[in-house]
Write a protein that holds these residues in place. Sequence first.
Motif, short mmCIF file in Angstrom:
data_model
loop_
_atom_site.label_atom_id
_atom_site.label_comp_id
_atom_site.label_asym_id
_atom_site.label_seq_id
_atom_site.Cartn_x
_atom_site.Cartn_y
_atom_site.Cartn_z
N PRO A 1 -27.51 20.15 97.96
CA PRO A 1 -26.52 20.47 99.00
C PRO A 1 -25.46 21.47 98.53
O PRO A 1 -24.87 22.18 99.35
CB PRO A 1 -25.89 19.11 99.30
N ILE A 2 -25.21 21.55 97.21
CA ILE A 2 -24.24 22.51 96.70
C ILE A 2 -24.68 23.93 96.99
O ILE A 2 -23.88 24.78 97.38
CB ILE A 2 -24.05 22.31 95.18
N VAL A 3 -25.97 24.20 96.82
CA VAL A 3 -26.49 25.54 97.11
C VAL A 3 -26.34 25.86 98.58
O VAL A 3 -25.97 26.99 98.96
CB VAL A 3 -27.96 25.66 96.66
N THR A 4 -26.60 24.89 99.44
CA THR A 4 -26.44 25.10 100.88
C THR A 4 -25.00 25.44 101.22
O THR A 4 -24.73 26.38 101.98
CB THR A 4 -26.87 23.84 101.66
N ASP B 1 -20.70 29.59 102.24
CA ASP B 1 -19.42 30.15 101.82
C ASP B 1 -19.53 31.63 101.53
O ASP B 1 -18.68 32.44 101.95
CB ASP B 1 -18.91 29.40 100.59
N ILE B 2 -20.58 32.02 100.83
CA ILE B 2 -20.80 33.44 100.52
C ILE B 2 -21.01 34.23 101.80
O ILE B 2 -20.46 35.33 101.97
CB ILE B 2 -22.01 33.60 99.58
N ALA B 3 -21.79 33.66 102.72
CA ALA B 3 -22.05 34.34 103.99
C ALA B 3 -20.75 34.57 104.77
O ALA B 3 -20.52 35.64 105.34
CB ALA B 3 -23.04 33.53 104.82
N ALA B 4 -19.89 33.55 104.77
CA ALA B 4 -18.63 33.66 105.50
C ALA B 4 -17.72 34.71 104.89
O ALA B 4 -16.99 35.42 105.61
CB ALA B 4 -17.93 32.30 105.52
N LYS B 5 -17.75 34.85 103.57
CA LYS B 5 -16.87 35.78 102.89
C LYS B 5 -17.38 37.22 102.93
O LYS B 5 -16.59 38.17 102.89
CB LYS B 5 -16.68 35.35 101.44
N THR B 6 -18.70 37.39 103.00
CA THR B 6 -19.27 38.73 102.88
C THR B 6 -19.82 39.31 104.17
O THR B 6 -20.02 40.52 104.28
CB THR B 6 -20.41 38.72 101.85
N GLY B 7 -20.10 38.44 105.15
CA GLY B 7 -20.69 38.92 106.39
C GLY B 7 -22.21 38.94 106.37
O GLY B 7 -22.84 39.23 107.40
N MET B 8 -22.82 38.64 105.23
CA MET B 8 -24.28 38.58 105.18
C MET B 8 -24.74 37.27 105.81
O MET B 8 -23.94 36.34 106.04
CB MET B 8 -24.78 38.70 103.74
#
Length: 250
Positions: free
Chosen positions: A184-187, A192-199
């Motif tokens: 679940p940490i990877v999920t 989180d990365i998607a929210a910060k980068t737009g990817m």
Amino acid sequence: MHLAGKHAVVTGGGTGIGLAIARGLAEDGATVTITGRRIEVLEEVATPGLHPLAMDVTNEDSVVSGFAEATAAHGPVQIVVANAGLAEGRTLAKMDMAFWRKILATNLDGAFLTLREAMKTMSTTEWGRVITMASIAGVRGLRGAPAYTASKHGLIGLTRGLSEDYIAAPYTFNAICPGYVETPIVTRNSADIAAKTGMSEDEARQLLVKSNRHRTMLEVDEIAGAARWLCSDAARSVNGQCIEIAGGQM
């Protein structure tokens, strides 16, 4: 069932890597106490071999009383897996003291308290295994996560230091250093990365996958297998080591 009669404590044992290790040790015959902050999560996965115990590794009183309760119920701790931790990233410019302390309090202070209390009971026995759950971030820098990196470097240092302190004793101290594992940490980190980068979250996930040298997401059974081996007689002379599981050389 080579661990029959042994009492193991696995912190963060209700989900992910911790749960996989706990189940593996139970399969090998150990009586396993699984700890975490949320008793309902632990109770959901409890079995006759897994015993839930609410314990917050960031709270000294909770750790002291937790180990006292576990020892009273199941005897001296002879295997301890310091697995509880936080995997959160924040750059230096965006990091305040509260965030820094949160990461270090869980990943390093929590492990210190766990191992200190475990050794109070383990030192009354003639056999013991201590395993800390570090990370590839403990052997190299992880971009965008200096606090997490520092905590895992410190955890490896703690493990190696204790291995020297107890070098003549019948206990071993080793760190497991995984790459990215399907948990679940990877999920959460992908989101989180998607929210910060737009990817997209899938693109973010692939970014994490590529960090593993073989470009494949690790599975929890790989980490649990290493922990089970470290608890076996075959690993009796493996001490003060960092076992890297990341699909290649780091």
